[in-house]
Design an enzyme around this catalytic site. Structure first.
Site, PDB file in Angstrom:
ATOM      1  N   SER A 242       3.780  -2.061  -9.054  1.00 21.16           N
ATOM      2  CA  SER A 242       4.897  -2.949  -8.768  1.00 21.16           C
ATOM      3  C   SER A 242       4.437  -4.392  -8.860  1.00 21.16           C
ATOM      4  O   SER A 242       3.239  -4.698  -8.738  1.00 21.16           O
ATOM      5  CB  SER A 242       5.418  -2.665  -7.349  1.00 21.16           C
TER       6      SER A 242
ATOM      7  N   TYR B 179       4.943  -1.439   1.796  1.00 24.00           N
ATOM      8  CA  TYR B 179       5.157  -1.097   0.383  1.00 24.00           C
ATOM      9  C   TYR B 179       4.202  -1.902  -0.496  1.00 24.00           C
ATOM     10  O   TYR B 179       3.559  -1.361  -1.397  1.00 24.00           O
ATOM     11  CB  TYR B 179       6.605  -1.378  -0.008  1.00 24.00           C
TER      12      TYR B 179
END
Length: 253
Positions: free
Chosen positions: A134, A147
């Site tokens: 990501s 995350y």
């Protein structure tokens, strides 16, 4: 025929990737914890091999890898680690269990798959692992702390295995998109300021296309989308304080 085994395959990026590789003639294996959605996708893809799987269960992961690869002479051309979860919100306001679950699925699950897949990858020509990382692995993102931490771990593991597994002929890389329009993102009850500022501009099909490109022209890290490609390039060239300044500005309420 090439084969690909996809975790998190029942929806979003995983499902889009399965559809694309299936259209291109690959033998597709589908793994997900959502039995209903998994079965529906398998039927859509002409009865594709599928199995319900919790990626945090190491024994179940080993059994799933063996079941799929046995059907392909013990070989695995491509492992696509797409399983992951996201829970946005101020760090201290989220239950500790939420943070732990994020790390268990996003990191431990990926470790389980890579470890179990290694014997099959090693005996396959041009074998490859693609991990879903990501843009959050570039610099820690407020309101996405666990995350972001999980994706830093994915990035580190990717870099380490890319070097370690070269001698076995296995290529390892990751995809690094900004926010993607998926059910996971749509289900968030809290929208981080950085998500509001940059907005959600990518869709699952674009990430699937990036996976296809990665399968045929691998790099270690593949930024996806023009926004993050610019941020990624600047992050490689700018000093650390500049990256912190940019993230601070993007994260203002």
């Amino acid at each position: 025929m090439h084969n690909i085994l996809i975790t998190g395959a029942a929806s979003g990026i995983g499902a889009a990737t399965a559809r694309l590789f299936h259209r291109q003639g690959w033998s597709v294996g589908l793994l997900d914890i959502d039995r209903g959605a998994l079965t529906a996708l398998a039927e859509e893809l002409g009865g594709a091999w599928h199995q319900v799987l919790d990626v945090t269960d190491a024994d179940a992961v080993r059994e799933a890898l063996e079941a799929f690869c046995t059907q392909h002479d013990g070989q695995l051309r491509l492992l696509f680690n797409g399983a992951g979860i996201l829970r946005c919100g101020p760090f201290a306001e989220l239950a500790l269990e939420e943070h732990v679950r994020t790390l268990n699925i996003n990191v431990l699950g990926l470790l389980n798959l890579c470890h179990a897949a290694f014997p099959y990858l090693k005996r396959t020509a041009n074998a490859q692992v693609i991990n879903m990382s990501s843009a959050s692995a570039q610099y820690g993102v407020p309101s996405m702390a666990s995350y972001s931490a999980s994706k830093f771990a994915v990035r580190g593991l990717t870099e380490a295995l890319e070097l370690e597994w070269r001698e076995h002929g296995i290529r390892v890389g990751d995809l690094m998109p900004l926010f993607v329009a998926t059910p996971m993102v749509a289900s968030q009850r809290f929208t981080p300021p950085v998500m509001r500022r940059l907005s959600v501009k990518l869709n699952a099909e674009q990430i699937a296309q990036a996976a296809w490109q990665q399968a045929h022209g691998p790099t270690v890290h593949r930024p996806v989308g023009w926004q993050f490609r610019l941020l990624y390039l600047s992050g490689q060239l700018a000093p650390a304080w500049m990256n912190r300044l940019v993230m601070g500005w993007l994260s203002r309420a």
